[in-house]
Design a protein around this motif. Sequence first.
Motif, PDB file in Angstrom:
ATOM      1  N   VAL A   9       0.847  -1.199   0.000  1.00  0.00           N
ATOM      2  CA  VAL A   9       0.000   0.000   0.000  1.00  0.00           C
ATOM      3  C   VAL A   9       0.887   1.256   0.000  1.00  0.00           C
ATOM      4  N   THR A  10       0.595   2.111  -0.957  1.00  0.00           N
ATOM      5  CA  THR A  10       1.343   3.351  -1.149  1.00  0.00           C
ATOM      6  C   THR A  10       0.349   4.496  -1.216  1.00  0.00           C
ATOM      7  N   ARG A  11       0.627   5.567  -0.477  1.00  0.00           N
ATOM      8  CA  ARG A  11      -0.279   6.723  -0.503  1.00  0.00           C
ATOM      9  C   ARG A  11       0.552   7.980  -0.724  1.00  0.00           C
ATOM     10  N   THR A  48      -2.356   8.449   8.183  1.00  0.00           N
ATOM     11  CA  THR A  48      -2.678   8.016   6.823  1.00  0.00           C
ATOM     12  C   THR A  48      -3.031   6.534   6.814  1.00  0.00           C
ATOM     13  N   ILE A  52      -6.778   4.622   6.012  1.00  0.00           N
ATOM     14  CA  ILE A  52      -6.961   3.548   5.015  1.00  0.00           C
ATOM     15  C   ILE A  52      -7.593   2.331   5.688  1.00  0.00           C
ATOM     16  N   TYR A  60      -5.261   5.321  -2.241  1.00  0.00           N
ATOM     17  CA  TYR A  60      -3.961   4.625  -2.183  1.00  0.00           C
ATOM     18  C   TYR A  60      -3.779   3.721  -3.396  1.00  0.00           C
TER      19      TYR A  60
END
Length: 225
Positions: A9-11, A48, A52, A60
Amino acid sequence: AELLKLDKVTRAFSDGTQQVMALSNVSFSVSEGETLAIVGPSGSGKSTLLSILGLLDRGYKGTYTISDTNAAALDNQQLAHLRNREIGWVFQNFNLISHLSVLHNVVLPMRYNREIDKRAYHQRALAVLDSVGLKDKLDAKPSQLSGGQQQRVAIARALANQPSLVLADEPTGNLDSKTGNMISELLMSLAQAGTTVIIVTHDDKVAAKCDTQIRLKDGTIAHGE
Ligand code: ADP
Ligand code: ADP
């Protein structure tokens, strides 16, 4: 059994001119009845991540699976349903409704749950308030209670719809250490009943009570020390 899983997971946030990577390739899974502490300095991505996990942020990349469901595949109605039924929140500032009694603060989330009728939700509110030791404060207003009592009301409210996941954001941050200890013990006891508890905390003593600790640093999980 596994309750949730994050896979890479990347935001990213854009603050006008540049990209801020709030989370980068974060992967972990959490079991039913597990307690997890998320720690790390300010700006490391804790809020953050909690947004999520709580299905509040879907901007994301990567995959978030909760109760065998890919969160990205949920429509708005399914999202609202999962948020109301499966996730309870506990905050640093309690976030109780000041003009409502203790009982009605706890009843409130059940009003959005059509699976429970009115008689049942009062019974359930009484039961969860009893479980946090506040059965004698039903008619009190939040301002008449100590911080520790207010947080216990908030925990009762979080449990109202019998969620599988409780997300706590600095739940002991406004409490003295003795009261904070009592609140963290109460949160740990939820896991014994099968509820998964995820706590963002700056308090090492709270983190140490959890089964698992994740330390964030600049949006990534720091392994080892
Ligand atoms: P923490 O909760 O650990 O303090 P956050 O998740 O709030 O960290 O923030 C992680 C990083 O992402 C920080 O650099 C923060 O400035 C940035 N960030 C968080 N939310 C936003 C947003 N809505 N817009 C722009 N940047 C954000
Ligand atoms: P509403 O839910 O429409 O706001 P009330 O909460 O005043 O209405 O009352 C709904 C039901 O909740 C009533 O049947 C009442 O018996 C029960 N109730 C209200 N207050 C309490 C209380 N302090 N202890 C136990 N039951 C209560």
